[in-house]
Design a protein around this motif. Sequence first.
Motif, PDB file in Angstrom:
ATOM      1  N   VAL A  99       5.046  11.301  12.610  1.00  0.00           N
ATOM      2  CA  VAL A  99       4.825  10.616  11.341  1.00  0.00           C
ATOM      3  C   VAL A  99       4.190   9.255  11.620  1.00  0.00           C
ATOM      4  CG1 VAL A  99       6.777  11.755  10.210  1.00  0.00           C
ATOM      5  CG2 VAL A  99       7.098   9.493  11.251  1.00  0.00           C
ATOM      6  N   SER A 100       3.498   8.741  10.617  1.00  0.00           N
ATOM      7  CA  SER A 100       3.025   7.362  10.618  1.00  0.00           C
ATOM      8  C   SER A 100       3.677   6.651   9.442  1.00  0.00           C
ATOM      9  CB  SER A 100       1.503   7.312  10.511  1.00  0.00           C
ATOM     10  OG  SER A 100       0.883   7.943  11.612  1.00  0.00           O
ATOM     11  N   LEU A 101       3.715   5.332   9.514  1.00  0.00           N
ATOM     12  CA  LEU A 101       4.429   4.541   8.507  1.00  0.00           C
ATOM     13  C   LEU A 101       3.507   3.440   7.978  1.00  0.00           C
ATOM     14  CD1 LEU A 101       7.745   4.105  10.539  1.00  0.00           C
ATOM     15  CD2 LEU A 101       7.294   5.819   8.780  1.00  0.00           C
ATOM     16  N   VAL A 102       3.339   3.412   6.662  1.00  0.00           N
ATOM     17  CA  VAL A 102       2.563   2.346   6.024  1.00  0.00           C
ATOM     18  C   VAL A 102       3.551   1.293   5.538  1.00  0.00           C
ATOM     19  CG1 VAL A 102       0.913   1.753   4.226  1.00  0.00           C
ATOM     20  CG2 VAL A 102       0.803   4.012   5.322  1.00  0.00           C
ATOM     21  N   VAL A 103       3.447   0.095   6.095  1.00  0.00           N
ATOM     22  CA  VAL A 103       4.401  -0.977   5.825  1.00  0.00           C
ATOM     23  C   VAL A 103       3.736  -2.025   4.943  1.00  0.00           C
ATOM     24  CG1 VAL A 103       5.883  -2.737   6.850  1.00  0.00           C
ATOM     25  CG2 VAL A 103       5.478  -0.564   8.058  1.00  0.00           C
ATOM     26  N   THR A 104       4.333  -2.275   3.796  1.00  0.00           N
ATOM     27  CA  THR A 104       3.799  -3.263   2.863  1.00  0.00           C
ATOM     28  C   THR A 104       4.867  -4.309   2.588  1.00  0.00           C
ATOM     29  OG1 THR A 104       2.479  -1.524   1.808  1.00  0.00           O
ATOM     30  CG2 THR A 104       2.686  -3.612   0.634  1.00  0.00           C
ATOM     31  N   ALA A 105       4.493  -5.567   2.784  1.00  0.00           N
ATOM     32  CA  ALA A 105       5.393  -6.686   2.514  1.00  0.00           C
ATOM     33  C   ALA A 105       4.764  -7.573   1.449  1.00  0.00           C
ATOM     34  CB  ALA A 105       5.636  -7.491   3.790  1.00  0.00           C
ATOM     35  N   PRO A 106       5.579  -8.267   0.667  1.00  0.00           N
ATOM     36  CA  PRO A 106       5.037  -9.120  -0.394  1.00  0.00           C
ATOM     37  C   PRO A 106       4.029 -10.131   0.150  1.00  0.00           C
ATOM     38  CG  PRO A 106       7.416  -8.902  -0.627  1.00  0.00           C
ATOM     39  CD  PRO A 106       7.061  -8.278   0.692  1.00  0.00           C
ATOM     40  N   GLY A 107       2.848 -10.163  -0.486  1.00  0.00           N
ATOM     41  CA  GLY A 107       1.834 -11.133  -0.116  1.00  0.00           C
ATOM     42  C   GLY A 107       1.086 -10.828   1.159  1.00  0.00           C
ATOM     43  N   GLU A 108       1.283  -9.635   1.752  1.00  0.00           N
ATOM     44  CA  GLU A 108       0.612  -9.287   3.003  1.00  0.00           C
ATOM     45  C   GLU A 108      -0.182  -7.997   2.831  1.00  0.00           C
ATOM     46  OE1 GLU A 108       3.144  -9.248   6.478  1.00  0.00           O
ATOM     47  OE2 GLU A 108       4.548 -10.651   5.535  1.00  0.00           O
ATOM     48  N   ASN A 109      -1.235  -7.864   3.625  1.00  0.00           N
ATOM     49  CA  ASN A 109      -1.961  -6.602   3.648  1.00  0.00           C
ATOM     50  C   ASN A 109      -1.105  -5.529   4.324  1.00  0.00           C
ATOM     51  OD1 ASN A 109      -4.352  -7.598   2.464  1.00  0.00           O
ATOM     52  ND2 ASN A 109      -5.080  -8.354   4.446  1.00  0.00           N
ATOM     53  N   PRO A 110      -1.168  -4.289   3.859  1.00  0.00           N
ATOM     54  CA  PRO A 110      -0.399  -3.233   4.502  1.00  0.00           C
ATOM     55  C   PRO A 110      -0.783  -3.062   5.975  1.00  0.00           C
ATOM     56  CG  PRO A 110      -1.177  -2.509   2.350  1.00  0.00           C
ATOM     57  CD  PRO A 110      -1.866  -3.809   2.654  1.00  0.00           C
ATOM     58  N   VAL A 111       0.194  -2.675   6.762  1.00  0.00           N
ATOM     59  CA  VAL A 111       0.029  -2.395   8.183  1.00  0.00           C
ATOM     60  C   VAL A 111       0.452  -0.953   8.415  1.00  0.00           C
ATOM     61  CG1 VAL A 111       0.931  -2.948  10.486  1.00  0.00           C
ATOM     62  CG2 VAL A 111       0.407  -4.797   8.866  1.00  0.00           C
ATOM     63  N   VAL A 112      -0.268  -0.229   9.276  1.00  0.00           N
ATOM     64  CA  VAL A 112       0.030   1.181   9.520  1.00  0.00           C
ATOM     65  C   VAL A 112       0.548   1.343  10.945  1.00  0.00           C
ATOM     66  CG1 VAL A 112      -0.808   3.545   9.425  1.00  0.00           C
ATOM     67  CG2 VAL A 112      -1.837   1.798   7.936  1.00  0.00           C
ATOM     68  N   LEU A 113       1.783   1.814  11.073  1.00  0.00           N
ATOM     69  CA  LEU A 113       2.351   2.142  12.379  1.00  0.00           C
ATOM     70  C   LEU A 113       1.987   3.581  12.703  1.00  0.00           C
ATOM     71  CD1 LEU A 113       5.945   0.589  12.081  1.00  0.00           C
ATOM     72  CD2 LEU A 113       3.772  -0.553  12.550  1.00  0.00           C
ATOM     73  N   THR A 114       1.278   3.798  13.805  1.00  0.00           N
ATOM     74  CA  THR A 114       0.693   5.111  14.083  1.00  0.00           C
ATOM     75  C   THR A 114       1.430   5.894  15.163  1.00  0.00           C
ATOM     76  OG1 THR A 114      -0.847   4.146  15.695  1.00  0.00           O
ATOM     77  CG2 THR A 114      -1.611   4.326  13.406  1.00  0.00           C
ATOM     78  N   GLY A 115       2.496   5.357  15.740  1.00  0.00           N
ATOM     79  CA  GLY A 115       3.177   6.072  16.809  1.00  0.00           C
ATOM     80  C   GLY A 115       2.209   6.385  17.933  1.00  0.00           C
ATOM     81  N   ASP A 116       2.130   7.668  18.318  1.00  0.00           N
ATOM     82  CA  ASP A 116       1.168   8.087  19.338  1.00  0.00           C
ATOM     83  C   ASP A 116      -0.018   8.825  18.737  1.00  0.00           C
ATOM     84  OD1 ASP A 116       2.924   7.049  21.168  1.00  0.00           O
ATOM     85  OD2 ASP A 116       3.252   8.914  22.265  1.00  0.00           O
ATOM     86  N   THR A 117      -0.111   8.887  17.414  1.00  0.00           N
ATOM     87  CA  THR A 117      -1.217   9.605  16.790  1.00  0.00           C
ATOM     88  C   THR A 117      -2.542   8.894  17.052  1.00  0.00           C
ATOM     89  OG1 THR A 117       0.239  10.536  15.112  1.00  0.00           O
ATOM     90  CG2 THR A 117      -2.114  10.527  14.616  1.00  0.00           C
ATOM     91  N   VAL A 118      -2.532   7.572  17.000  1.00  0.00           N
ATOM     92  CA  VAL A 118      -3.679   6.758  17.408  1.00  0.00           C
ATOM     93  C   VAL A 118      -3.139   5.666  18.326  1.00  0.00           C
ATOM     94  CG1 VAL A 118      -5.557   5.242  16.672  1.00  0.00           C
ATOM     95  CG2 VAL A 118      -4.942   7.218  15.272  1.00  0.00           C
ATOM     96  N   LEU A 119      -3.703   5.552  19.512  1.00  0.00           N
ATOM     97  CA  LEU A 119      -3.240   4.588  20.505  1.00  0.00           C
ATOM     98  C   LEU A 119      -4.114   3.335  20.487  1.00  0.00           C
ATOM     99  CD1 LEU A 119      -2.661   7.026  23.511  1.00  0.00           C
ATOM    100  CD2 LEU A 119      -1.029   6.323  21.744  1.00  0.00           C
ATOM    101  N   GLY A 120      -3.611   2.293  21.144  1.00  0.00           N
ATOM    102  CA  GLY A 120      -4.362   1.047  21.210  1.00  0.00           C
ATOM    103  C   GLY A 120      -5.550   1.123  22.138  1.00  0.00           C
ATOM    104  N   ARG A 121      -5.517   2.033  23.093  1.00  0.00           N
ATOM    105  CA  ARG A 121      -6.696   2.312  23.919  1.00  0.00           C
ATOM    106  C   ARG A 121      -6.604   3.749  24.426  1.00  0.00           C
ATOM    107  NH1 ARG A 121      -3.694  -0.809  27.791  1.00  0.00           N
ATOM    108  NH2 ARG A 121      -3.275   0.401  29.704  1.00  0.00           N
ATOM    109  N   GLY A 122      -7.769   4.331  24.727  1.00  0.00           N
ATOM    110  CA  GLY A 122      -7.794   5.723  25.140  1.00  0.00           C
ATOM    111  C   GLY A 122      -7.531   6.637  23.959  1.00  0.00           C
TER     112      GLY A 122
END
Length: 258
Positions: free
Chosen positions: A128-151
């Motif tokens: 699963v991935s998680l879309v995190v929304t906080a008041p006054g902030e742009n949403p952030v998407v936690l991708t687990g291992d579905t999309v990595l920071g490199r490779g």
Amino acid sequence: MTPHPLTASVSVLRADNPGPMTLDGTRSAVLRAPGAPSCVVVDPGPDDAAHLDALAAAGPVGLVLITHRHADHTAGSPGLRDRTGAPVRAADPEHCHGGDPLRDGEVIEAAGVRIEVLATPGHTADSVSLVVTAPGENPVVLTGDTVLGRGTTVIAAPDGSLRDYLAALDTLERVGGGRLGVPAHGPEIPDLGVAVRGYRAHRLERLDQVRVALAVLGDDAGTDAVVAHVYADVDPSVRGAAGQSVAAQLAYLRDDAP
């Protein structure tokens, strides 16, 4: 060790478990809007006492969420629950401890943030991935291992699926355009939509390479032969992962592709 803030409401803490599959280590996310009395931890990581102690110290921890079943994300779950009493929720009931399984499309309100659960299978069936929304902030998407920071990520045996993975990329492109992506391995992604398009292009390029390999080796060529043909330049430390991805590619071409 203290979590490193990425936004006012999203921080990460990297476990000391580097390796060919974990890159620089598993990154646990800590979610808490400013002033919230408790936090949510995503992916406790390995069963490492120092890492779990640091996550507990960032609390009070009210909830623990899991992006998928692999041990570098889940092995620390019982230890963090022991330290904090927080329920652990995952898509796979086997990895839930005192909490219900996560559901696709579910919205969780906790720690002053809104967390939307998106089923993004492919790397594993329970990803699963998680879309995190906080008041006054742009949403952030936690991708687990579905999309990595490199490779790129592996389509993992026994339940990974390239067909599902390509659909998951479509899902993440819809929600991730212009938004920060926070993977569980490697650095954050400034624009998740751009990264997803690159991932899709890479997967389709690999599929074309497998098609060429089958034209040379024969349509009934096995995984090992295709790996040797397509991934000849891959470091031996990740050759096994390449084999898993090739097996998924062959299954897609032989069974799943339209």
